[in-house]
Design an enzyme around this catalytic site. Structure first.
Site, PDB file in Angstrom:
ATOM      1  N   LEU A   1       0.853  -1.193   0.000  1.00 48.02           N
ATOM      2  CA  LEU A   1       0.000   0.000   0.000  1.00 48.02           C
ATOM      3  C   LEU A   1       0.888   1.241   0.000  1.00 48.02           C
ATOM      4  CD1 LEU A   1      -2.713  -1.088   2.609  1.00 48.02           C
ATOM      5  CD2 LEU A   1      -2.498  -1.677   0.183  1.00 48.02           C
TER       6      LEU A   1
ATOM      7  N   GLY B   1      -0.805   6.684  -0.250  1.00 41.93           N
ATOM      8  CA  GLY B   1      -1.101   7.791   0.675  1.00 41.93           C
ATOM      9  C   GLY B   1      -0.168   8.977   0.499  1.00 41.93           C
TER      10      GLY B   1
ATOM     11  N   ARG C   1       1.585  13.783   7.772  1.00 44.97           N
ATOM     12  CA  ARG C   1       2.366  14.109   8.971  1.00 44.97           C
ATOM     13  C   ARG C   1       3.823  14.454   8.670  1.00 44.97           C
ATOM     14  NH1 ARG C   1       0.198   8.729  11.732  1.00 44.97           N
ATOM     15  NH2 ARG C   1      -0.295   8.352   9.546  1.00 44.97           N
TER      16      ARG C   1
ATOM     17  N   GLU D   1      -7.533   2.133  16.156  1.00 49.88           N
ATOM     18  CA  GLU D   1      -6.573   3.172  15.766  1.00 49.88           C
ATOM     19  C   GLU D   1      -6.362   4.165  16.907  1.00 49.88           C
ATOM     20  OE1 GLU D   1      -4.758   3.192  12.797  1.00 49.88           O
ATOM     21  OE2 GLU D   1      -5.615   1.188  12.880  1.00 49.88           O
TER      22      GLU D   1
ATOM     23  N   ASN E   1      -0.377  -2.960  15.796  1.00 50.98           N
ATOM     24  CA  ASN E   1      -0.538  -3.533  14.460  1.00 50.98           C
ATOM     25  C   ASN E   1       0.602  -3.054  13.567  1.00 50.98           C
ATOM     26  OD1 ASN E   1      -1.533  -4.398  11.958  1.00 50.98           O
ATOM     27  ND2 ASN E   1      -2.815  -2.561  11.728  1.00 50.98           N
TER      28      ASN E   1
ATOM     29  N   ASN F   1      54.987  15.714 -13.146  1.00 51.77           N
ATOM     30  CA  ASN F   1      54.765  16.502 -11.934  1.00 51.77           C
ATOM     31  C   ASN F   1      54.058  17.804 -12.286  1.00 51.77           C
ATOM     32  OD1 ASN F   1      55.608  16.820  -8.931  1.00 51.77           O
ATOM     33  ND2 ASN F   1      55.952  18.809  -9.904  1.00 51.77           N
TER      34      ASN F   1
ATOM     35  N   SER G   1      55.365  25.719 -11.055  1.00 48.11           N
ATOM     36  CA  SER G   1      54.258  26.240 -10.252  1.00 48.11           C
ATOM     37  C   SER G   1      53.635  27.479 -10.887  1.00 48.11           C
ATOM     38  CB  SER G   1      54.773  26.599  -8.860  1.00 48.11           C
ATOM     39  OG  SER G   1      55.216  25.426  -8.227  1.00 48.11           O
TER      40      SER G   1
ATOM     41  N   ALA H   1      57.879  28.024 -14.412  1.00 45.89           N
ATOM     42  CA  ALA H   1      56.912  28.499 -13.424  1.00 45.89           C
ATOM     43  C   ALA H   1      56.335  29.837 -13.858  1.00 45.89           C
ATOM     44  CB  ALA H   1      57.592  28.635 -12.071  1.00 45.89           C
TER      45      ALA H   1
END
Ligand code: UD1
Ligand code: MG
Length: 507
Positions: free
Chosen positions: A11, A14, A18, A156, A171, A379, A407, A425
């Site tokens: 089921l 729904g 909540r 319920e 239940n 590198n 770099s 670099a």
């Protein structure tokens, strides 16, 4: 004549009021999957067909469960769990018995459903319920029994009186029905309750009144029946799933430090002797080999990491592959098909997108590699950036083997650097660099000896003039003497004096 065969009916129509969500309840996730997916996966191994009653966001729920092998039945509008059974009657016409399972109780295991069905078959009761005894039964239907133990009714929460509210046997919403005894009673259900719905639970009292036997089996592990009606229950169910998964991994030889802080999705596989430090997330189709270490705070999704690799703390690895013995991080970001070959290293603050690093290659600091191929043992210096995006297209950068990228380099794609080449670099490389060549693309340095001393004395002079305006102005020094001979192309001579007079220092 109905066959002996049994079907499972889940089921899932729904809304889940909540949860206060725009998304249908059964699409919410716990333990790394949508709630209804867990339930379908638990039901499929039972062998019989699996039907899912859908309603809220029916299209999305169908798209999730049909590929798994379930069939769907549309309930529109949704008038309660009893109404869901009325709608499913036609689909279940060929079956003698049906297991009915809520789509919002995802912790249920196949063995538990199989045991319920077996008990029902052996017992011959019109209905067999799965119940559980909870410390806090709030929100669930209560099981009201006769003195001899027979089930008289399910009440319920919102219809229960004080005595009934004190009952701790609840239940689970999981039942096995003998269908021919159920169908006639569904027509007698009345929406006489706060929700104005037809409650499936009311058939229990109707059966009892007709002298039909309703039996109940109590779940060994009450956690298995937990529903997800609120965000709090969702979190609790998620916690149970996560604990189950990590306990299974630990039993298979994986070490978790502070296991309660980590989150592992259901399909994740991990080899023995791998160490997972605290606060790690392992998501989706992730596979870790043996002897891997994943550092604190790292998140790994849909990725493969081979044996002995190390992911240092706070790294994010998405849809990527790390070879054997690779080391990445801390604070590395690998994504969209990054491939790091055996023994390669990716260091801190390095992002690698859709790129391949060859065996033994290194990119250790502050780098972006996008749409790049890097050969073995190359590198990549600190602060290297592949400029892969020209505002319209993503362009490739190809770097060969044993290359040294200095770099602070920008590689403006598309561009290729040949095997064994060097890039100086600070270069902005816009043209290919052939194998074994040096690529250098930066302005030459200008050094001005003594410039700073003159600058400071000039500033001091200006200050004292400003303090005694009546004393007249002193002559400022005449600028940078002894400048090195290096002269920029296009530089205009004679600007030196003018520059020295300027109030703001320039280079
Ligand atoms: C239900 C039971 C309650 C039980 C609890 C266990 C009823 C009336 N009550 O309460 O006794 O303790 O489950 O978790 O059955 N659904 C439909 N169509 C509808 C209404 C609901 O398919 O018209 C589906 C929902 O999507 C959900 C399941 O049925 O997956 C149960 O509905 P829910 O509203 O969660 O019922 P509970 O209040 O939890
Ligand atoms: Mg529920």
């Amino acid at each position: 004549m109905a066959s002996e065969k049994m079907a499972t009916l889940i089921l899932a129509a729904g809304k889940g009021t909540r949860l206060r969500s725009r998304r249908a309840k059964v699409l919410h996730r716990a333990g790394g999957r949508a709630l209804v997916e867990h339930v379908v996966r638990a039901a499929l191994p039972l062998g019989g067909p699996v039907f899912v009653v859908i309603g809220h966001q029916a299209k999305e729920v169908a798209a999730l469960v049909e590929p798994l092998g379930a069939q769907t039945i549309l309930q529109e509008p949704q008038q309660g769990t009893g109404h869901a059974l009325q709608v499913a009657r036609q689909a279940l016409a060929g079956f003698r018995r049906a297991l009915v399972v809520p789509g919002d109780a995802p912790l249920v295991r196949t063995e538990t459903l199989a045991a319920l069905a077996a008990k029902h078959r052996a017992d011959g009761a019109a209905a067999m319920l799965l119940t559980a005894v909870l410390d806090d039964p709030t929100g669930y239907g209560r099981i009201v029994r006769e003195k001899d133990g027979a089930v008289r009714a399910i009440i319920e929460q919102k219809s229960a009186n004080e005595t009934e509210l004190a009952i701790r046997e609840i239940n689970s919403g999981m039942y096995c029905f003998t269908l021919e005894r159920l169908w006639g009673l569904l027509g007698e259900l009345r929406p006489e309750n706060v929700h104005r719905e037809l409650y499936l639970t009311d058939v229990v009292a109707l059966l009892h009144r007709l002298g039909e036997r309703v039996s109940a089996q109590t779940a060994e592990d009450p956690k298995e029946i937990l529903g997800c009606n609120t965000r709090g229950e969702l979190a609790e169910v998620d916690r149970v799933f996560r604990r189950r998964k990590i306990e299974a991994l630990m039993a298979a030889g994986v070490t978790f430090y502070l296991p309660e802080t980590s989150l592992v999705d259901p399909d994740v596989e991990i080899g023995a002797d791998t160490i997972i430090e605290p606060c790690v997330e392992l998501l989706g189709a992730t596979r870790l080999g043996a002897g891997v270490t994943v550092g604190t705070g790292s998140v790994i999704a849909d990725s493969t990491i081979e044996d002995e690799a190390i992911v240092r703390p706070h790294s994010l690895v998405v849809a990527s592959r790390l070879g054997r013995g690779v080391v990445v991080g801390p604070f590395a970001h690998l994504r969209d098909g990054a491939e790091i070959a055996d023994g390669a290293r990716v260091g801190n603050y390095v992002e690698v997108k859709k790129s391949r690093l060859g065996k033994g290659a290194k990119a250790m600091h502050l780098t972006y590699l996008g749409d790049a191929t890097v050969g073995r043992d190359t590198n990549i210096g600190a602060g290297t950036i592949t400029c892969n995006y020209d505002g319209v297209r993503k362009n490739p950068t190809t770097i060969g083997a044993r290359v040294f990228i200095g770099s602070g380099t920008e590689l403006v794609a598309p561009v290729e650097i040949g095997d064994g080449a060097y890039v100086a670099a600070g270069s902005t490389i816009t043209e290919n660099v052939p194998a074994d060549a040096l690529g250098i693309a930066r302005a030459r340095q200008v050094t001005k000896p003594g410039w700073a001393v003159e600058r400071r004395s000039k500033m001091a002079g200006e200050k004292s003039v400003a303090a005694k305006p009546s004393a007249g102005s002193s002559t400022p020094s005449n600028g940078a003497k002894g400048e090195t001979s290096s002269r920029q192309p296009g530089q205009v001579r004679g600007r030196k004096a003018a520059r020295a007079k300027s109030r703001r220092p320039r280079r």
